[in-house]
Design an enzyme around this catalytic site. Structure first.
Site, PDB file in Angstrom:
ATOM      1  N   GLY A 154       0.824  -1.213   0.000  1.00 46.06           N
ATOM      2  CA  GLY A 154       0.000   0.000   0.000  1.00 46.06           C
ATOM      3  C   GLY A 154       0.856   1.260   0.000  1.00 46.06           C
ATOM      4  N   GLU A 178      21.456  -5.120 -21.815  1.00 47.34           N
ATOM      5  CA  GLU A 178      21.813  -6.486 -22.248  1.00 47.34           C
ATOM      6  C   GLU A 178      20.776  -6.999 -23.260  1.00 47.34           C
ATOM      7  OE1 GLU A 178      24.640  -6.793 -20.465  1.00 47.34           O
ATOM      8  OE2 GLU A 178      25.274  -8.397 -21.796  1.00 47.34           O
ATOM      9  N   GLY A 179      20.190  -6.052 -24.000  1.00 46.73           N
ATOM     10  CA  GLY A 179      19.162  -6.371 -24.996  1.00 46.73           C
ATOM     11  C   GLY A 179      17.784  -6.164 -24.402  1.00 46.73           C
TER      12      GLY A 179
HETATM   13  C1  LIG Z   1      21.704   0.735 -16.487  1.00 45.54           C
HETATM   14  C2  LIG Z   1      22.192   0.521 -17.900  1.00 45.54           C
HETATM   15  C3  LIG Z   1      23.403  -0.095 -18.095  1.00 45.54           C
HETATM   16  C4  LIG Z   1      23.889  -0.292 -19.395  1.00 45.54           C
HETATM   17  N1  LIG Z   1      25.092  -0.892 -19.551  1.00 45.54           N
HETATM   18  C5  LIG Z   1      25.608  -1.040 -20.787  1.00 45.54           C
HETATM   19  C6  LIG Z   1      26.893  -1.614 -20.990  1.00 45.54           C
HETATM   20  O1  LIG Z   1      27.559  -2.032 -20.036  1.00 45.54           O
HETATM   21  N2  LIG Z   1      27.387  -1.705 -22.253  1.00 45.54           N
HETATM   22  C7  LIG Z   1      26.677  -1.290 -23.315  1.00 45.54           C
HETATM   23  O2  LIG Z   1      27.144  -1.396 -24.447  1.00 45.54           O
HETATM   24  N3  LIG Z   1      25.438  -0.735 -23.174  1.00 45.54           N
HETATM   25  C8  LIG Z   1      24.903  -0.597 -21.933  1.00 45.54           C
HETATM   26  N4  LIG Z   1      23.649  -0.031 -21.781  1.00 45.54           N
HETATM   27  C9  LIG Z   1      22.933   0.428 -22.965  1.00 45.54           C
HETATM   28  C10 LIG Z   1      21.779  -0.503 -23.310  1.00 45.54           C
HETATM   29  O3  LIG Z   1      22.272  -1.695 -23.905  1.00 45.54           O
HETATM   30  C11 LIG Z   1      20.822   0.254 -24.231  1.00 45.54           C
HETATM   31  O4  LIG Z   1      20.212   1.292 -23.454  1.00 45.54           O
HETATM   32  C12 LIG Z   1      19.740  -0.647 -24.807  1.00 45.54           C
HETATM   33  O5  LIG Z   1      20.280  -1.605 -25.683  1.00 45.54           O
HETATM   34  C13 LIG Z   1      18.675   0.159 -25.573  1.00 45.54           C
HETATM   35  O6  LIG Z   1      19.319   0.948 -26.536  1.00 45.54           O
HETATM   36  P1  LIG Z   1      19.064   2.528 -26.570  1.00 45.54           P
HETATM   37  O7  LIG Z   1      19.125   3.061 -25.165  1.00 45.54           O
HETATM   38  O8  LIG Z   1      19.951   3.109 -27.585  1.00 45.54           O
HETATM   39  O9  LIG Z   1      17.533   2.671 -26.997  1.00 45.54           O
HETATM   40  P2  LIG Z   1      16.935   2.549 -28.499  1.00 45.54           P
HETATM   41  O10 LIG Z   1      17.836   1.787 -29.407  1.00 45.54           O
HETATM   42  O11 LIG Z   1      16.468   3.903 -28.867  1.00 45.54           O
HETATM   43  O12 LIG Z   1      15.668   1.632 -28.161  1.00 45.54           O
HETATM   44  C14 LIG Z   1      14.533   2.150 -27.434  1.00 45.54           C
HETATM   45  C15 LIG Z   1      13.546   1.047 -27.247  1.00 45.54           C
HETATM   46  O13 LIG Z   1      13.090   0.592 -28.509  1.00 45.54           O
HETATM   47  C16 LIG Z   1      12.659  -0.749 -28.403  1.00 45.54           C
HETATM   48  N5  LIG Z   1      13.293  -1.544 -29.453  1.00 45.54           N
HETATM   49  C17 LIG Z   1      14.592  -1.662 -29.719  1.00 45.54           C
HETATM   50  N6  LIG Z   1      14.815  -2.497 -30.758  1.00 45.54           N
HETATM   51  C18 LIG Z   1      13.593  -2.900 -31.159  1.00 45.54           C
HETATM   52  C19 LIG Z   1      13.128  -3.751 -32.193  1.00 45.54           C
HETATM   53  N7  LIG Z   1      13.978  -4.354 -33.029  1.00 45.54           N
HETATM   54  N8  LIG Z   1      11.802  -3.946 -32.329  1.00 45.54           N
HETATM   55  C20 LIG Z   1      10.928  -3.309 -31.487  1.00 45.54           C
HETATM   56  N9  LIG Z   1      11.306  -2.490 -30.490  1.00 45.54           N
HETATM   57  C21 LIG Z   1      12.615  -2.301 -30.323  1.00 45.54           C
HETATM   58  C22 LIG Z   1      13.063  -1.227 -26.993  1.00 45.54           C
HETATM   59  O14 LIG Z   1      11.923  -1.170 -26.131  1.00 45.54           O
HETATM   60  C23 LIG Z   1      14.080  -0.216 -26.573  1.00 45.54           C
HETATM   61  O15 LIG Z   1      14.167  -0.078 -25.170  1.00 45.54           O
HETATM   62  C24 LIG Z   1      23.132   0.152 -20.510  1.00 45.54           C
HETATM   63  C25 LIG Z   1      21.889   0.754 -20.291  1.00 45.54           C
HETATM   64  C26 LIG Z   1      21.408   0.937 -19.001  1.00 45.54           C
HETATM   65  C27 LIG Z   1      20.056   1.591 -18.806  1.00 45.54           C
END
Ligand SMILES: Cc1cc2nc3c(=O)[nH]c(=O)nc-3n(C[C@H](O)[C@H](O)[C@H](O)COP(=O)(O)OP(=O)(O)OC[C@H]3O[C@@H](n4cnc5c(N)ncnc54)[C@H](O)[C@@H]3O)c2cc1C
Length: 201
Positions: A154, A178-179
């Site tokens: 709550g 991590e994807g």
């Molecule tokens: C706490 C934290 C730690 C991280 N650590 C690392 C790290 O150690 N090394 C590293 O390299 N990166 C790291 N990242 C980056 C992370 O891998 C990316 O934030 C993530 O892959 C999403 O990419 P983006 O932020 O560029 O968002 P965008 O590429 O703009 O994607 C936005 C959203 O679009 C959607 N999306 C993406 N692809 C598709 C698809 N094909 N079809 C439909 N929807 C989709 C998803 O919901 C995604 O969240 C970290 C991020 C965070 C928040």
């Protein structure tokens, strides 16, 4: 592997997130890395990086599983303690079925995380689909379980400083890094189609 104290490696910007993940932009300028630190052969970096996902995705799943288990334990503790309608909240059947759903989510996640680890460590070879399934299920399920725990608490559940409030923030980035979950679904779908094509008509 670049050692943290390697010359030329710098933290350009520390990024504050909703959870206390060590999140930063790093820079490499004339950074010397000894040949012994190489994990693969030159030109194979992308392949090596992709293969680490078989390990890191189940690891993220395992971390999410731990958060989900803690949320379930917190919820059980709370409903046994909180008095409502002349007895503990735990005596309400709708509360008992909520706990059952939470436990189901936690155990299903555990089995998929353990399977991915077993495929990688015992069977050997790539574990792409199993790793993606473990990460997807465990992170999404933990998010649902933690949300349910916040609901059980709550008003206390959204107060800064309570365990469930911290879990609510900590789980959120795990569905993105991590994807993202959408990407895990794509990985699983493509792997199913690949396996079917390989099996023949
Ligand atoms: C706490 C934290 C730690 C991280 N650590 C690392 C790290 O150690 N090394 C590293 O390299 N990166 C790291 N990242 C980056 C992370 O891998 C990316 O934030 C993530 O892959 C999403 O990419 P983006 O932020 O560029 O968002 P965008 O590429 O703009 O994607 C936005 C959203 O679009 C959607 N999306 C993406 N692809 C598709 C698809 N094909 N079809 C439909 N929807 C989709 C998803 O919901 C995604 O969240 C970290 C991020 C965070 C928040």
């Amino acid at each position: 592997v670049v050692d943290a104290d390697a010359s030329g490696l710098s933290v350009e910007e520390r990024i504050a997130a909703i959870a206390p993940h060590p999140f930063a932009t790093i820079g490499f300028r004339d950074c010397f890395v000894p040949a012994g630190n190489m994990l693969g052969r030159p030109g194979e970096g992308f392949k090596v990086a992709m293969s680490t996902l078989d390990i890191f995705r189940p690891s993220v799943g395992a971390a999410a599983l731990g958060l989900g288990r803690r949320a379930l334990a917190e919820a059980i503790g709370r409903v046994r303690e909180r008095q409502m309608f002349g007895g503990p909240m735990a005596q309400l059947q709708t509360v008992q079925t909520k706990l059952a759903d939470m436990a189901l989510e936690v155990d299903a996640s555990a089995l998929l995380v353990y399977r991915a680890a077993w495929v990688r460590d015992v069977r050997g070879g790539r574990a792409t689909r199993e790793a993606a399934m473990a990460k997807l299920q465990a992170t999404e399920a933990a998010n649902r379980v933690i949300d349910a725990a916040v609901q059980v608490f709550g008003g206390l559940g959204v107060r800064r400083g309570t365990v469930v409030e911290a879990l609510y923030r900590e789980i959120r980035p795990m569905r993105i890094y991590e994807g993202a979950s959408e990407v895990q679904r794509l990985v699983i779908g493509r792997d199913l189609l690949r396996a079917s094509a390989e099996a023949g008509p």
